[in-house]
Design a protein around this motif. Sequence first.
Motif, PDB file in Angstrom:
ATOM      1  N   GLY A 251      50.818  43.730  51.578  1.00  0.00           N
ATOM      2  CA  GLY A 251      49.777  42.721  51.719  1.00  0.00           C
ATOM      3  C   GLY A 251      48.479  43.283  52.265  1.00  0.00           C
ATOM      4  O   GLY A 251      47.383  42.933  51.793  1.00  0.00           O
ATOM      5  N   LEU A 252      48.559  44.160  53.239  1.00  0.00           N
ATOM      6  CA  LEU A 252      47.349  44.761  53.804  1.00  0.00           C
ATOM      7  C   LEU A 252      46.648  45.645  52.776  1.00  0.00           C
ATOM      8  O   LEU A 252      45.416  45.630  52.668  1.00  0.00           O
ATOM      9  CB  LEU A 252      47.705  45.566  55.054  1.00  0.00           C
ATOM     10  N   ALA A 253      47.423  46.409  52.008  1.00  0.00           N
ATOM     11  CA  ALA A 253      46.820  47.224  50.957  1.00  0.00           C
ATOM     12  C   ALA A 253      46.162  46.340  49.903  1.00  0.00           C
ATOM     13  O   ALA A 253      45.079  46.661  49.387  1.00  0.00           O
ATOM     14  CB  ALA A 253      47.875  48.127  50.322  1.00  0.00           C
ATOM     15  N   ALA A 254      46.799  45.203  49.585  1.00  0.00           N
ATOM     16  CA  ALA A 254      46.213  44.274  48.613  1.00  0.00           C
ATOM     17  C   ALA A 254      44.914  43.670  49.141  1.00  0.00           C
ATOM     18  O   ALA A 254      43.938  43.522  48.396  1.00  0.00           O
ATOM     19  CB  ALA A 254      47.216  43.175  48.275  1.00  0.00           C
ATOM     20  N   LEU A 255      44.879  43.337  50.432  1.00  0.00           N
ATOM     21  CA  LEU A 255      43.647  42.812  51.019  1.00  0.00           C
ATOM     22  C   LEU A 255      42.539  43.865  51.012  1.00  0.00           C
ATOM     23  O   LEU A 255      41.358  43.541  50.791  1.00  0.00           O
ATOM     24  CB  LEU A 255      43.892  42.326  52.442  1.00  0.00           C
ATOM     25  N   ASP A 256      42.893  45.115  51.257  1.00  0.00           N
ATOM     26  CA  ASP A 256      41.898  46.187  51.194  1.00  0.00           C
ATOM     27  C   ASP A 256      41.237  46.222  49.817  1.00  0.00           C
ATOM     28  O   ASP A 256      40.024  46.438  49.698  1.00  0.00           O
ATOM     29  CB  ASP A 256      42.546  47.548  51.465  1.00  0.00           C
ATOM     30  N   GLY A 257      42.028  46.025  48.777  1.00  0.00           N
ATOM     31  CA  GLY A 257      41.507  46.109  47.418  1.00  0.00           C
ATOM     32  C   GLY A 257      40.979  44.801  46.868  1.00  0.00           C
ATOM     33  O   GLY A 257      40.458  44.773  45.739  1.00  0.00           O
TER      34      GLY A 257
END
Length: 381
Positions: A251-257
């Motif tokens: 989820g955090l990686a998705a928010l970064d992108g």
Amino acid sequence: MTRTSAIRTPLAETAARRTVQVARPRLPTAEAILPYLQRIDAARWYSNFGPLLMELEARLAHRFGDGAQVVTTVNATQALTLALKAMDLPAGSLCATPSWTFVATAHAVRQAGLIPWFVDVDAETWMLDPAAVRERLAHAPGPVSAVIPVAAFGHMPDLDAWRAFQDDTAVRVLVDAAAAFDAASDASLPIVVSLHATKVMGLGEGGFLATRDPDLARQVRRLTSFGFDGTREALCVATNAKLSEYAAAVGLAALDGWPADRLRWFMAAQALRGAVAAVPQVRFQSGWGARWTTSVCVVGLPDGTADTVETVLRAEGVDTRRWWGEGCHLGAVFADCPRDRLPNTERLARSTIGLPFAIDLTAAQVGRVAEALALALPGQT
């Protein structure tokens, strides 16, 4: 060179006719997730509200402004169920909900100990209208304790009107915004968003409740973790619906992108809208691809033509989907639930389909979708 005069090898012909899939989910790459996995390795904290999950919830809450709190869950269905339970509504009371929704909405109502009362949606917005629901309350087949407006395929309902509805009727409002990650930004009413892999911003399986009610957030948190609230004592009958640190990492990686991905979703939507403009009887949802985006493209068609259009598109190698079937009221598991007359729901079931849509939809795929629609609706170009 025209399509009919082109000379193709068998391999080229096979590639040209490969089905355009209705959906192609995409999550963050392993490379993007790796720094968060390394943080998990270093901390050796794998679940039970670890630092990555707390960071994910804080970043999600920031999207809803000051005072908002977010509680994550293993999926949005659990978030809906536990939010209804946390509201402490009378067991067996009615929860007004559209039949024009994914079955998860009605399942959550039943799992929470309430009875779905299927009410018709507005013909234009495809969503419950608060004024119409207010009028129907006097004709309800029993006491109504709650209502779940559903953000149709990611299009947010009028929350100001729903707040006024709740204030005037004392009927609790819980917003099912499962597909509305992009458009959802107001937590003045409790709102549930999905983080499923098929959604516009996903982490695999997951969801969250956003609310400005700290008591509601605290009770839902208890319900996700065996009834615990800072101690090892179970304070209420509950379940285990927590997200792990590994889900939070995705989820955090998705928010970064997300900022770059959001732009790509809009670009794909604009390309599809532009190509399909040549078939004017295909109607997009208001604001789709212009003011808000989501991971599916559901369009309106001339009344009663969905079956025919779907047959033609599939013959042309263009996949389609009836995401909500013909309405929850026709499901055997909900056959005993009360319902109003549902003419708009029945019409939408016969005049809407999901078209292929993805973040990396190609120009060739867009062209094939538009050509197939023109073939399915002759004389409309």
